[in-house]
Motif scaffolding. Structure first.
Motif, PDB file in Angstrom:
ATOM      1  N   ALA A  73       0.640  -1.193   0.039  1.00 27.90           N
ATOM      2  CA  ALA A  73      -0.003  -0.161  -0.111  1.00 27.90           C
ATOM      3  C   ALA A  73       0.869   1.193   0.166  1.00 27.90           C
ATOM      4  N   PRO A  74       1.927   1.428   0.576  1.00 26.57           N
ATOM      5  CA  PRO A  74       2.828   2.690   0.790  1.00 26.57           C
ATOM      6  C   PRO A  74       3.174   2.983  -0.636  1.00 26.57           C
ATOM      7  N   PHE A  75       3.252   2.079  -1.534  1.00 21.08           N
ATOM      8  CA  PHE A  75       3.767   2.497  -2.907  1.00 21.08           C
ATOM      9  C   PHE A  75       2.719   3.236  -3.677  1.00 21.08           C
ATOM     10  N   ARG A  76       1.483   3.220  -3.392  1.00 19.26           N
ATOM     11  CA  ARG A  76       0.361   3.941  -4.074  1.00 19.26           C
ATOM     12  C   ARG A  76       0.602   5.455  -4.072  1.00 19.26           C
ATOM     13  N   HIS A  77       1.578   5.774  -3.242  1.00 20.52           N
ATOM     14  CA  HIS A  77       1.727   7.460  -3.162  1.00 20.52           C
ATOM     15  C   HIS A  77       2.925   7.714  -4.015  1.00 20.52           C
ATOM     16  N   ARG A  78       3.517   6.750  -5.108  1.00 15.82           N
ATOM     17  CA  ARG A  78       4.439   6.954  -6.038  1.00 15.82           C
ATOM     18  C   ARG A  78       4.039   6.777  -7.409  1.00 15.82           C
ATOM     19  N   PRO A  79       2.978   7.516  -7.895  1.00 17.10           N
ATOM     20  CA  PRO A  79       2.391   7.368  -8.953  1.00 17.10           C
ATOM     21  C   PRO A  79       3.524   7.311 -10.097  1.00 17.10           C
ATOM     22  N   ASP A  80       4.632   7.935 -10.082  1.00 15.06           N
ATOM     23  CA  ASP A  80       5.673   7.786 -10.991  1.00 15.06           C
ATOM     24  C   ASP A  80       6.216   6.749 -11.489  1.00 15.06           C
ATOM     25  N   LEU A  81       5.968   5.555 -10.437  1.00 15.70           N
ATOM     26  CA  LEU A  81       6.478   4.202 -10.526  1.00 15.70           C
ATOM     27  C   LEU A  81       5.536   3.413 -11.424  1.00 15.70           C
ATOM     28  N   SER A  82       6.247   2.337 -11.872  1.00 14.69           N
ATOM     29  CA  SER A  82       5.604   1.224 -12.772  1.00 14.69           C
ATOM     30  C   SER A  82       5.815  -0.044 -12.145  1.00 14.69           C
ATOM     31  N   PRO A  83       5.473  -0.293 -11.036  1.00 16.79           N
ATOM     32  CA  PRO A  83       5.719  -1.651 -10.567  1.00 16.79           C
ATOM     33  C   PRO A  83       5.160  -2.893 -10.838  1.00 16.79           C
ATOM     34  N   VAL A  84       6.047  -3.969 -10.658  1.00 14.45           N
ATOM     35  CA  VAL A  84       5.772  -5.260 -11.222  1.00 14.45           C
ATOM     36  C   VAL A  84       5.396  -5.956  -9.742  1.00 14.45           C
ATOM     37  N   LEU A  85       4.249  -6.631  -9.734  1.00 16.55           N
ATOM     38  CA  LEU A  85       3.905  -7.491  -8.491  1.00 16.55           C
ATOM     39  C   LEU A  85       3.759  -9.022  -8.744  1.00 16.55           C
ATOM     40  N   ARG A  86       3.930 -10.030  -7.927  1.00 18.01           N
ATOM     41  CA  ARG A  86       3.612 -11.294  -8.327  1.00 18.01           C
ATOM     42  C   ARG A  86       2.883 -11.782  -7.092  1.00 18.01           C
ATOM     43  N   ARG A  87       1.951 -12.487  -7.423  1.00 21.99           N
ATOM     44  CA  ARG A  87       0.960 -13.226  -6.386  1.00 21.99           C
ATOM     45  C   ARG A  87       0.891 -14.591  -6.735  1.00 21.99           C
ATOM     46  N   VAL A  88       0.830 -15.444  -5.608  1.00 21.02           N
ATOM     47  CA  VAL A  88       0.542 -16.711  -5.977  1.00 21.02           C
ATOM     48  C   VAL A  88      -0.694 -16.844  -6.425  1.00 21.02           C
ATOM     49  N   ASP A  89      -1.752 -16.370  -5.551  1.00 23.92           N
ATOM     50  CA  ASP A  89      -3.185 -16.417  -6.289  1.00 23.92           C
ATOM     51  C   ASP A  89      -3.604 -14.926  -6.815  1.00 23.92           C
ATOM     52  N   ALA A  90      -4.487 -15.140  -7.713  1.00 29.61           N
ATOM     53  CA  ALA A  90      -4.942 -13.924  -8.347  1.00 29.61           C
ATOM     54  C   ALA A  90      -5.893 -13.026  -7.228  1.00 29.61           C
ATOM     55  N   PRO A  91      -5.666 -11.890  -7.076  1.00 28.68           N
ATOM     56  CA  PRO A  91      -6.306 -10.993  -5.997  1.00 28.68           C
ATOM     57  C   PRO A  91      -7.642 -11.069  -6.209  1.00 28.68           C
ATOM     58  N   SER A  92      -8.409 -10.811  -5.077  1.00 30.46           N
ATOM     59  CA  SER A  92      -9.894 -10.869  -5.021  1.00 30.46           C
ATOM     60  C   SER A  92     -10.198  -9.643  -5.255  1.00 30.46           C
ATOM     61  N   GLU A  93      -9.598  -8.636  -4.830  1.00 37.81           N
ATOM     62  CA  GLU A  93     -10.028  -7.030  -5.119  1.00 37.81           C
ATOM     63  C   GLU A  93      -8.913  -6.461  -5.945  1.00 37.81           C
ATOM     64  N   PRO A  94      -9.193  -5.381  -6.612  1.00 35.30           N
ATOM     65  CA  PRO A  94      -8.292  -4.573  -7.535  1.00 35.30           C
ATOM     66  C   PRO A  94      -7.068  -4.102  -6.641  1.00 35.30           C
ATOM     67  N   LEU A  95      -5.908  -4.077  -7.358  1.00 35.10           N
ATOM     68  CA  LEU A  95      -4.788  -3.696  -6.649  1.00 35.10           C
ATOM     69  C   LEU A  95      -4.881  -2.024  -6.308  1.00 35.10           C
ATOM     70  N   PRO A  96      -4.157  -1.563  -5.110  1.00 36.11           N
ATOM     71  CA  PRO A  96      -4.358  -0.127  -4.657  1.00 36.11           C
ATOM     72  C   PRO A  96      -3.658   0.735  -5.698  1.00 36.11           C
ATOM     73  N   PHE A  97      -2.918   0.422  -6.769  1.00 33.84           N
ATOM     74  CA  PHE A  97      -2.235   1.380  -7.549  1.00 33.84           C
ATOM     75  C   PHE A  97      -2.039   0.649  -8.986  1.00 33.84           C
ATOM     76  N   ALA A  98      -1.894   1.071 -10.106  1.00 31.45           N
ATOM     77  CA  ALA A  98      -1.491   0.608 -11.441  1.00 31.45           C
ATOM     78  C   ALA A  98      -0.233  -0.180 -11.211  1.00 31.45           C
ATOM     79  N   ALA A  99      -0.432  -1.092 -11.753  1.00 30.88           N
ATOM     80  CA  ALA A  99       0.700  -2.113 -11.519  1.00 30.88           C
ATOM     81  C   ALA A  99       0.723  -3.413 -12.702  1.00 30.88           C
ATOM     82  N   THR A 100       1.752  -3.873 -12.966  1.00 27.45           N
ATOM     83  CA  THR A 100       1.642  -5.299 -13.731  1.00 27.45           C
ATOM     84  C   THR A 100       1.602  -6.538 -12.761  1.00 27.45           C
ATOM     85  N   LEU A 101       0.805  -7.168 -12.995  1.00 25.61           N
ATOM     86  CA  LEU A 101       0.540  -8.387 -11.967  1.00 25.61           C
ATOM     87  C   LEU A 101       0.984  -9.695 -12.676  1.00 25.61           C
TER      88      LEU A 101
END
Length: 247
Positions: free
Chosen positions: A145-173
């Motif tokens: 969640a803290p990374f939502r305050h950096r809209p200049d970033l283009s994060p990549v996230l990895r999850r074992v399971d697909a999230p049940s809710e939308p990510l808190p910011f734009a990211a490649t999942l």
């Protein structure tokens, strides 16, 4: 005749699963219950080991559980950063006068070629990233969640399971488990044009491939330092844990 031992093993790490398998195979005189928090929908469970999934409800709930169930020993083998659970385990053990210890796997050590910047918390890790970075956030879903305050970033996230809710910011999942092979992790970092790795110093063999991959690629790593060690005896190897349970 001595009282039969009933061990509650607080797990969620690869080492906890290995310890559960060893106990199940080598100490048939000990009843073992492996407890998992339940953050993964389909966890890989050690075959034949009695397992419980879900929280306890804080110190009171854990104390009530061990008393009602007749647990005789409490072994905390949770994640090195599961500070709240470790604190609750120590407090419940004191309240119930239970033998208690914590298994803590060794932290990763810096090697030649590692480009580490060590920080104390998630916010510091976020702030350490340069403008426009594309970081691979090797962090649990509850820690991004803290990374939502950096809209200049283009994060990549990895999850074992697909999230049940939308990510808190734009990211490649990316969905799936981390690879054990550094070459596979390096290939993923290259394919996703990752510029930085952000992770915690979890230690252990499982999960180290991403550290080795970053070293091979010359990627900077923003590494969050470990919290203080939990209370009580600290066991630093599986053999030490087995010896403690046999003592």
């Amino acid at each position: 005749m001595p009282e039969p031992r009933f061990v509650l093993l607080l797990g969620g790490t690869a080492e906890a699963s290995l310890l559960a398998r060893r106990l199940h195979a080598e100490r048939t005189d000990i009843r073992l219950l492996l407890s998992l928090a339940g953050r993964t929908l389909a966890p890989v469970l050690p075959e034949g080991v009695e397992t419980r999934i879900g929280g306890f409800g804080g110190v009171e709930g854990l104390a009530d559980f061990v008393t009602t169930a007749g647990v005789t020993h409490l072994l905390d083998a949770t994640h090195p950063y599961a500070v709240g659970m470790s604190r609750n385990a120590a407090a419940a053990a004191r309240r119930c006068a239970l033998p208690h210890a914590a298994f803590l796997r060794p932290a990763w050590q810096r090697m030649e070629g590692d480009l580490w910047q060590e920080v104390d918390c998630l916010r510091a890790a976020r702030d350490a990233l340069p403008h426009g970075a594309r970081p691979f956030l090797a962090l649990g879903s509850q820690h991004v969640a803290p990374f939502r305050h950096r809209p200049d970033l283009s994060p990549v996230l990895r999850r074992v399971d697909a999230p049940s809710e939308p990510l808190p910011f734009a990211a490649t999942l990316i969905t799936g488990r981390p690879a054990d092979d550094p070459a596979e992790e390096a290939a993923l970092f290259r394919a996703e044009r990752v510029t930085h790795l952000v992770c915690r110093n979890s230690g252990g063999a499982r999960g180290y491939a991403k550290i080795a991959a970053a070293r091979a690629l010359g990627l900077p790593v923003i590494l969050i330092r470990r919290p203080p060690e939990p209370d009580g005896p600290i066991l630093r190897s599986l053999n030490a844990a087995m010896a403690w349970l046999a003592g």
